[in-house]
Scaffold this active site. Structure first.
Site, PDB file in Angstrom:
ATOM      1  N   LYS A  21     -12.929   9.607  13.013  1.00  0.00           N
ATOM      2  CA  LYS A  21     -12.377   8.638  12.841  1.00  0.00           C
ATOM      3  C   LYS A  21     -11.884   8.673  14.921  1.00  0.00           C
ATOM      4  O   LYS A  21     -11.606  10.234  15.252  1.00  0.00           O
ATOM      5  CB  LYS A  21     -11.275   8.618  11.984  1.00  0.00           C
ATOM      6  CG  LYS A  21     -11.171   7.775  11.214  1.00  0.00           C
ATOM      7  CD  LYS A  21     -10.139   7.912  10.042  1.00  0.00           C
ATOM      8  CE  LYS A  21     -10.466   7.530   8.925  1.00  0.00           C
ATOM      9  NZ  LYS A  21     -11.474   8.543   8.300  1.00  0.00           N
ATOM     10  N   HIS A  53      -6.969   6.667  11.052  1.00  0.00           N
ATOM     11  CA  HIS A  53      -7.610   6.007  12.355  1.00  0.00           C
ATOM     12  C   HIS A  53      -5.509   5.777  12.753  1.00  0.00           C
ATOM     13  O   HIS A  53      -5.201   6.571  14.175  1.00  0.00           O
ATOM     14  CB  HIS A  53      -7.462   4.442  12.645  1.00  0.00           C
ATOM     15  CG  HIS A  53      -8.932   4.842  12.569  1.00  0.00           C
ATOM     16  ND1 HIS A  53      -9.485   4.004  11.161  1.00  0.00           N
ATOM     17  CD2 HIS A  53     -10.178   4.412  13.507  1.00  0.00           C
ATOM     18  CE1 HIS A  53     -10.968   4.460  11.389  1.00  0.00           C
ATOM     19  NE2 HIS A  53     -11.209   5.107  12.357  1.00  0.00           N
ATOM     20  N   THR A  94     -12.051   0.182  12.390  1.00  0.00           N
ATOM     21  CA  THR A  94     -11.307   0.367  11.942  1.00  0.00           C
ATOM     22  C   THR A  94     -10.259  -0.453  11.083  1.00  0.00           C
ATOM     23  O   THR A  94     -10.178  -1.721  11.343  1.00  0.00           O
ATOM     24  CB  THR A  94     -10.090   0.918  12.215  1.00  0.00           C
ATOM     25  OG1 THR A  94      -8.583   1.529  11.538  1.00  0.00           O
ATOM     26  CG2 THR A  94      -9.454   0.775  13.777  1.00  0.00           C
ATOM     27  N   MET A  95      -9.704  -0.046   9.592  1.00  0.00           N
ATOM     28  CA  MET A  95      -8.986  -1.490   8.669  1.00  0.00           C
ATOM     29  C   MET A  95      -7.883  -2.112   9.715  1.00  0.00           C
ATOM     30  O   MET A  95      -7.556  -3.303   9.479  1.00  0.00           O
ATOM     31  CB  MET A  95      -9.006  -1.157   7.375  1.00  0.00           C
ATOM     32  CG  MET A  95     -10.739  -0.954   7.032  1.00  0.00           C
ATOM     33  SD  MET A  95     -11.357  -2.592   6.306  1.00  0.00           S
ATOM     34  CE  MET A  95     -10.757  -2.774   4.915  1.00  0.00           C
ATOM     35  N   ALA A  96      -6.954  -1.187   9.687  1.00  0.00           N
ATOM     36  CA  ALA A  96      -6.185  -1.379  10.038  1.00  0.00           C
ATOM     37  C   ALA A  96      -5.316  -1.627  12.073  1.00  0.00           C
ATOM     38  O   ALA A  96      -5.064  -2.889  12.284  1.00  0.00           O
ATOM     39  CB  ALA A  96      -5.037  -0.110  10.866  1.00  0.00           C
TER      40      ALA A  96
END
Length: 125
Positions: A21, A53, A94-96
């Site tokens: 990541k 992340h 990244t999901m965040a």
């Protein structure tokens, strides 16, 4: 931290091999009581040890705060680094934090690894 001190922060710090990541972070001098931020720079950080992340961002932002800087995460993705073949591929999101602007990340990586083939794509996770 003075604006000139931003030059001492490496643009790129990534692990040497594997798929891991990464995040693209904007670093700037900490503003004082609403004063405008004079200068900023983007940095690329990617490590195999990070499960999320946010783990990378939390560590880097903590380190930068100790140096008198503020940070904001501009997004992230993954890096495939094949040092024997001199290839780096930047991709995904990244999901965040959402996807980083991989074009910016790859330009910074190319500057650190000028003899590598550095590519990017928005697809993949």
């Amino acid at each position: 931290m003075a604006a000139a001190d931003l030059a001492h922060i490496p643009d790129v710090d990534i692990d040497s091999d594997g798929v891991f990541k990464y995040v693209l972070i904007r670093v700037h001098s900490a503003s004082r009581s609403g004063a405008p931020v004079a200068e900023s720079k983007e940095i690329v950080r990617g490590y195999k040890w990070a499960e999320y992340h946010a783990d990378i961002y939390d560590k880097v932002s903590g380190d930068m705060q100790k140096q008198g800087c503020d940070c904001e995460c501009l997004g992230g993705g993954r890096i495939s680094h094949q040092s024997q073949d001199k290839k780096i591929h930047v991709y995904g999101y990244t999901m965040a934090y959402g996807p980083a602007q991989h074009a910016i990340s790859t330009e910074k990586i190319k500057a650190k690894y000028p003899d590598y083939e550095v590519t990017w794509a928005n697809d993949g996770y």
